[in-house]
Design a protein around this motif. Structure first.
Motif, PDB file in Angstrom:
ATOM      1  N   ASP A 302       0.846  -1.197   0.000  1.00  0.00           N
ATOM      2  CA  ASP A 302       0.000   0.000   0.000  1.00  0.00           C
ATOM      3  C   ASP A 302       0.882   1.247   0.000  1.00  0.00           C
ATOM      4  N   SER A 304       1.897   3.048   2.295  1.00  0.00           N
ATOM      5  CA  SER A 304       2.902   3.089   3.363  1.00  0.00           C
ATOM      6  C   SER A 304       3.980   2.027   3.170  1.00  0.00           C
ATOM      7  N   SER A 349      -6.496  -4.462   1.712  1.00  0.00           N
ATOM      8  CA  SER A 349      -7.306  -3.477   2.437  1.00  0.00           C
ATOM      9  C   SER A 349      -7.816  -4.020   3.764  1.00  0.00           C
ATOM     10  N   GLU A 353      -2.586  -1.142   8.059  1.00  0.00           N
ATOM     11  CA  GLU A 353      -1.896  -0.199   7.186  1.00  0.00           C
ATOM     12  C   GLU A 353      -0.387  -0.410   7.292  1.00  0.00           C
TER      13      GLU A 353
END
Length: 615
Positions: A302, A304, A349, A353
């Motif tokens: 993602d 990050s 998802s 995160e």
């Protein structure tokens, strides 16, 4: 051969089990008594449901503790039998399974057992039902199939035969030669189950640890060869008692069960390749295309974790070699070691995160279309792919554990690599000598661990290379190794032995890169400030005590955080790890010396503890 499954193999209510069996392609079912008793539908309604699903009713089971009892008890047992035979008729079941008695009332008298089973068969014949007598491996007086057959033969009734159960026979190590003595018309039914070898009470072993063919340690192809050679042509029916299966989603479990029977028939076909077997019709799968290596491993990242992954791969020595034409996917490579970073995978998802996951394996196939046909035959669902104009038409299928498998042929024109726009790079890092992806470690959901091993064995022709358990800081882990014949594809399937959380160092996935000289590679990585996982001094003190390594070599290993293992043949493994990339992924570099085939499993607890200390 027809395929059947006992409802006891699956979780859920009876209707859920029947629907799952039909959806997986089974042709018949055995109705287990407990499932019927707990079902709200009447027997006639269950029969209609079975017929509507396109299934056949193979038998009703089990009828327990009938034979070799005193006269007063026999009268009671015959009353029970009449009620069960009436029930079998309402269900449309042509056969009733009778287990050898475990009752304390049973008398050790074969003549009495034969006489009473003859009476039962006579009663069953009135209802148009046949009786299959099965020797339970823990039966009070009858606990092997040869004894059961002697009793059936003496009873001499056309409606009475034997049921052979692979678990009851193979768990006791009973000689299989006696199967040849049973006439084909007396082999009424066959129940199949595999199991790992365990030193425990056979009843507990049977009730909790059976598994589907190919998932355990029994020689089921050899057993089945003896049964079909004796003339059996009935259904291949699964009867598997397994704690995990009985709490897992019945749909995937039923598919796993059907896949196991497809693999068993294929294995039987190989054994019978030069032996004429009249009247035997086996399902034939498309031939396996043995993969010649990993084309790529795809990581979902993602906003990050992506930049951190890019930085780590660069310091490892891979080059950002291209950007996909139509998708947010980067290609990182060094020689045949290729990693794809996918910034658009929605499966990420649901995780924390900054996480990273192995979401796809690309395997090199000399014939991707043939590999895809075999996947279809093994009920591996094809995954939809969005493809731009002139982009490679790669087939991918879903493996258990939510990993995709792509079939690739990289060295061809056009190649899937053409889907990536090359990036000009003035600064090509010295990658040391990374050569290819050596192996991939995949964490599996607890309920799909056995299914995953069988899937990769059947789809890619991988062979089991041993299983281990080790104590990580956060709990006991179980690991199963699989590899192709030439070792070009290696997988380590890992699962927490008691289930639970799948995040953290102990339960992380990993990608291992092979190299020719790990010391030169480690030196190059250090120059690029790669964060190599620090290993405790105590580990190297223990290495010195166990192996008496050259002091200079040991010191170099200590300096670079390199771990070590040696096998019985003298093969050696040198390997190092990175820290965690997010919560569920790390990288490894390995050098194999002298034909070492393992994975350095002995070092897994050290690695997990060191990574936990750095999180």
């Amino acid at each position: 051969m027809r395929t059947s499954i006992a409802t006891v193999c699956l979780s859920g209510g009876l209707d859920d089990k029947l629907a799952a069996a039909a959806a997986a392609g089974f042709e018949g079912v055995e109705i287990f008594e407990n499932d019927l008793i707990a079902c709200a539908s009447p027997p006639a309604g269950i029969r209609r449901r079975v017929e509507d699903l396109g299934l056949s009713m193979e038998l009703y089971q089990p009828f327990r503790d009938f034979e070799a009892v005193p006269p007063d008890r026999l009268a009671h047992n015959l009353r029970r039998a009449r009620r069960k035979l009436e029930l079998a008729c309402l269900l449309g079941a042509p056969m009733l399974l009778v287990c050898s008695s475990v009752s304390e009332l049973a008398i050790d008298d074969d003549d009495l057992a034969s006489e009473q089973l003859h009476q039962l068969a006579t009663l069953a014949e009135e209802y148009g039902v046949r009786v299959a007598y099965e020797a339970l491996s823990w039966g009070r007086h009858v606990n092997d199939y040869e004894h059961a057959w002697r009793i059936v033969a003496a009873a001499d009734h056309p409606a009475l035969g034997v049921c052979l159960d692979s678990f009851h026979i193979l768990s006791r190590g009973t000689d299989l030669d006696g199967i040849d003595a049973i006439p084909a018309d007396k082999l009424f039914f066959l129940q199949l189950a595999d199991a790992p070898y365990l030193a425990m009470d056979v009843l507990q072993w049977s009730r909790h640890h059976r598994c589907f063919p190919g998932q355990g340690s029994f020689d089921l192809p050899g057993f089945l060869q003896r049964v079909v050679a004796a003339g059996y042509r009935g259904p291949l029916s699964l009867e598997v008692f397994n704690d995990v299966f009985r709490q897992a989603d019945p749909g995937p479990t039923a598919v796993d069960a059907m896949r196991s029977l497809l693999g068993l028939q294929e294995a039987l076909g190989r054994l019978l390749d030069t032996t004429p077997t009249p009247g035997l019709d086996l399902t034939h799968l498309p031939e396996t295309v043995e993969p010649s290596g990993f084309a790529f491993v795809e990581l979902a990242v993602d906003a990050s974790s992506g930049p951190m992954a890019e930085d780590l791969l660069g310091r490892l020595g891979l080059e950002h070699g291209g950007q996909h034409r139509s998708k947010p996917v980067q290609l990182w490579q060094r020689d045949d070691a290729r990693v794809l970073l996918n910034y658009g995978d929605q499966r990420l998802s649901a995780t924390l995160e900054g996480d990273s996951l192995v979401t796809a394996l690309g395997v090199e196939s000399a014939d991707p279309a043939q590999s895809a046909r075999r996947a279809d035959a093994l009920i591996a669902p094809r995954l939809p792919r969005r493809r731009g104009p002139a982009e490679a038409d790669l087939v991918s299928v879903a493996a258990p554990g939510d990993t995709a498998v792509f079939f690739c042929r990289t060295q061809t024109t056009p190649s899937w690599l053409d889907d990536f726009l090359p990036l000009a790079s003035a600064d090509r890092p010295d990658g040391g000598d990374l050569t290819a992806i050596d192996h991939v470690g995949l964490i599996q959901p607890f309920e799909q661990f056995q299914a995953s091993g069988l899937f990769y064995q059947l789809l890619l022709g991988l062979q089991p290379r041993g299983s281990v358990e080790y104590a990580a800081p956060t709990g006991l882990m179980r690991s199963r190794a699989l590899a192709s014949a030439g070792g070009r594809i290696r997988l380590a399937l890992n699962v927490p032995a008691l289930g639970g959380d799948l995040s953290g160092p102990a339960t992380a996935q990993h990608v291992a890169f092979g190299c020719r000289d790990i010391f030169a590679t480690a030196a190059a990585m250090r120059e690029r400030a790669l964060p190599i996982l620090p290993i405790p001094t105590n580990y190297y003190e223990d290495l010195d005590a166990r192996w008496e390594l050259d002091p200079a070599l040991l010191e170099t290993m200590r300096t670079f955080g390199i771990l070590y293992d040696r096998d019985e043949a003298g093969g050696e493994l040198f390997h190092l790890y990175t820290g965690m990339l997010g919560h569920r992924l790390f990288l490894e570099v390995v050098q194999r010396v002298g034909g070492y085939e393992g994975y350095g499993e002995v070092n897994a607890p050290v690695r997990a503890a060191a990574q936990l200390a750095t999180v």
